[in-house]
Design a protein around this motif. Structure first.
Motif, PDB file in Angstrom:
ATOM      1  N   GLY A  98      57.455  78.833  58.808  1.00 25.73           N
ATOM      2  CA  GLY A  98      56.381  78.433  57.905  1.00 25.73           C
ATOM      3  C   GLY A  98      55.343  77.537  58.555  1.00 25.73           C
ATOM      4  N   PRO A  99      54.159  77.437  57.944  1.00 30.71           N
ATOM      5  CA  PRO A  99      53.121  76.528  58.433  1.00 30.71           C
ATOM      6  C   PRO A  99      53.590  75.076  58.341  1.00 30.71           C
ATOM      7  N   GLU A 100      53.184  74.270  59.307  1.00 33.19           N
ATOM      8  CA  GLU A 100      53.590  72.872  59.343  1.00 33.19           C
ATOM      9  C   GLU A 100      52.389  71.982  59.033  1.00 33.19           C
ATOM     10  N   PRO A 101      52.488  71.097  58.029  1.00 34.54           N
ATOM     11  CA  PRO A 101      51.389  70.161  57.752  1.00 34.54           C
ATOM     12  C   PRO A 101      51.128  69.292  58.973  1.00 34.54           C
ATOM     13  N   GLU A 102      49.857  69.191  59.353  1.00 35.44           N
ATOM     14  CA  GLU A 102      49.545  68.456  60.579  1.00 35.44           C
ATOM     15  C   GLU A 102      48.601  67.288  60.362  1.00 35.44           C
ATOM     16  N   ASP A 103      47.654  67.426  59.432  1.00 39.64           N
ATOM     17  CA  ASP A 103      46.683  66.354  59.236  1.00 39.64           C
ATOM     18  C   ASP A 103      45.977  66.532  57.903  1.00 39.64           C
ATOM     19  N   GLN A 104      45.338  65.468  57.441  1.00 37.71           N
ATOM     20  CA  GLN A 104      44.507  65.547  56.246  1.00 37.71           C
ATOM     21  C   GLN A 104      43.279  64.673  56.436  1.00 37.71           C
ATOM     22  N   PHE A 105      42.155  65.138  55.907  1.00 37.04           N
ATOM     23  CA  PHE A 105      40.887  64.438  56.036  1.00 37.04           C
ATOM     24  C   PHE A 105      40.329  64.207  54.636  1.00 37.04           C
ATOM     25  N   SER A 106      39.756  63.052  54.423  1.00 35.20           N
ATOM     26  CA  SER A 106      39.203  62.714  53.114  1.00 35.20           C
ATOM     27  C   SER A 106      37.683  62.788  53.142  1.00 35.20           C
ATOM     28  N   GLU A 107      37.098  63.391  52.102  1.00 33.99           N
ATOM     29  CA  GLU A 107      35.646  63.410  51.930  1.00 33.99           C
ATOM     30  C   GLU A 107      35.290  62.610  50.677  1.00 33.99           C
ATOM     31  N   ASP A 108      33.989  62.432  50.437  1.00 35.50           N
ATOM     32  CA  ASP A 108      33.542  61.602  49.323  1.00 35.50           C
ATOM     33  C   ASP A 108      33.489  62.358  47.999  1.00 35.50           C
ATOM     34  N   ASP A 109      33.593  63.688  48.053  1.00 38.93           N
ATOM     35  CA  ASP A 109      33.515  64.479  46.828  1.00 38.93           C
ATOM     36  C   ASP A 109      34.274  65.791  47.045  1.00 38.93           C
ATOM     37  N   TRP A 110      34.232  66.655  46.046  1.00 43.03           N
ATOM     38  CA  TRP A 110      34.916  67.945  46.145  1.00 43.03           C
ATOM     39  C   TRP A 110      34.544  68.671  47.430  1.00 43.03           C
ATOM     40  N   ILE A 111      35.532  69.278  48.069  1.00 47.19           N
ATOM     41  CA  ILE A 111      35.291  70.052  49.292  1.00 47.19           C
ATOM     42  C   ILE A 111      35.180  71.524  48.911  1.00 47.19           C
ATOM     43  N   SER A 112      34.029  72.115  49.193  1.00 48.78           N
ATOM     44  CA  SER A 112      33.720  73.458  48.687  1.00 48.78           C
ATOM     45  C   SER A 112      33.601  74.518  49.768  1.00 48.78           C
TER      46      SER A 112
END
Length: 433
Positions: A98-112
């Motif tokens: 399965g895919p392995e979670p590697e990172d997450q990035f935060s933005e200021d609003d909904w990511i479209s």
């Protein structure tokens, strides 16, 4: 159905066990079949080694007539109406990790919108901005602002040495062509593509030409030049050198020189939700009007019109298998063969119907290397990785988002990215075969 005659077959020679027929209990499951294969592989390994040595068992998946076995064998045979008078061939292959979670990035609003290259992720957001992030460096972030309303989609256009070109579309009825020099901390808007009268929701860059198409809530599709230099066909009436008015110069600096479309294609009666290139001259679009339309770009006209039962929200075309995947408001993903133009009945063009989501399917993306695998994202907050040989059950659920999923990307074979209304962009590492 007490026992079933079956032959276990592997395409990979390292896992073959001789293709012998077995008299299997009808209630046998994939776990028990895996144990059986491993038993014979262990014997084969020990015979080859000449003595008992360490053997590492593997997990296998099993296919009958090109579809994964997900129930007890007798249940599958009964459901498919298979004859038990003859030996049933069962193919087995190594189970995918399965895919392995590697990172997450935060933005200021909904990511479209998101589109990855080998090094960078291009991200569009409801904060009206476009962001470039380095895939292997969490802190690297380059931003460009030019839109006045939420960004709806993004795509890389091209790269020339350390200069990158990209395009974004927005609810402000425009698309912007951006230039980014690798060492700069900001993106420069080159051209503002104007011509739509409502939100521009989707974009597809031509794979071989400096062109792209956009689809809009005004129900039209427009073809644009993606060239980074001004054109000779009067497509840039607001040339910066001629803009002596200070406000006009400032507007050009903020959004780029105005560019107008090369052609417009009309036919849809409601919003165009997604577009994708099929080949050099054919384009596919899907719409809220329940139709899939295929267009001849050279002649700027519609070639094929396929009607579905519900709203189409997303589409993607696989160059590996020449199949079209669509995401729909009835929570299903459908796999179509758009090449079969002679078939009048649209429903019969559906080759697979993948069902597991409990919300509208907002985005679909094929694997760039595996003709059987694709991703889907939904308003149910879920991202699912499918193998079309298992239509009822996804291979993996990628659990991360806490709000609706709005975009996906699988351009980089080993990287899966998803963005959503929780303002997070998630990165998964996937070891594609």
């Amino acid at each position: 159905m007490a026992h079933i005659q079956a032959k276990l077959i592997a395409q990979d020679s390292s896992y073959q066990i001789g293709g012998k027929a077995f008299d299997l209990p009808g209630e046998v499951t994939t776990v028990e079949l895996s144990n059986l294969v491993n038993k014979f592989l262990k014997e084969k390994h020990e015979d080859k080694a000449g003595e008992e040595t360490d053997f590492k068992a593997s997990e296998f998946d099993f296919l009958i007539d090109g579809e994964f076995l997900r129930t007890a064998l007798n249940q599958y045979v009964e459901a498919k109406g298979l004859s038990t008078e003859s030996v049933i061939p069962i193919e087995y292959l190594l189970k995918q990790e399965g895919p392995e979670p590697e990172d997450q990035f935060s933005e200021d609003d909904w990511i479209s919108g998101v589109h990855c290259s080998e090094e960078f992720a291009l991200v569009g957001s409801y904060d009206c901005g476009v962001t470039i992030r380095k895939l292997d460096d969490h802190d690297t972030r380059v931003q460009g602002f030019g839109h006045t309303e939420p960004v709806k989609s993004v795509s890389w256009i091209s790269r020339k040495e350390d200069t990158f070109y990209a395009v974004s579309t927005s609810q402000d009825q425009s698309a912007i062509i951006w230039q980014w020099e690798k060492d700069n901390e900001t993106m420069k808007p080159l051209f503002c593509c104007r011509g739509h009268s409502k939100s521009v929701d989707c974009v597809a860059v031509h794979p071989g030409k400096a062109e792209f198409v956009t689809g809009s809530w005004d129900a039209s599709i427009k073809l644009w030049s993606a060239s980074p230099t001004p054109q000779d066909d009067s497509n840039e009436p607001e040339d910066y050198q001629k803009a002596r008015n200070k406000k006009k110069r400032q507007r050009i600096e903020q959004r780029g020189i105005t560019r107008v479309p090369k052609i417009t294609m009309a036919g849809h009666t409601e919003a165009v939700s997604d577009v994708v290139w099929l080949n050099d001259s054919e384009l596919c679009s899907v719409s809220w009007d329940h139709t899939i339309r295929i267009w001849d770009i050279n002649e700027a006209k519609e070639k094929t019109n396929l009607r579905g039962a519900k709203v189409f929200l997303a589409c993607d075309y696989s160059q590996q298998n020449s199949l079209l995947a669509t995401g729909n408001s009835d929570r299903h993903i459908r796999i179509w063969d758009p090449r079969n133009k002679s078939d009048i009945d649209s429903a019969s063009l559906v080759k697979r119907n993948l069902s597991s989501h409990v919300g509208w399917v907002t985005c679909v993306k094929w694997s760039p290397v595996d003709s059987n695998q694709l991703l889907s994202g939904s308003l149910d907050c879920a991202v699912k990785l499918w193998d079309i040989r298992s239509p009822k059950t996804p291979l993996f659920d990628l659990e991360a988002h806490q709000d609706k999923v709005m975009c996906l990307d699988w351009s980089n074979r080993n990287v899966i990215m998803s963005g959503g209304a929780d303002k997070f962009l998630y990165k998964f590492r996937y070891r594609s075969k």
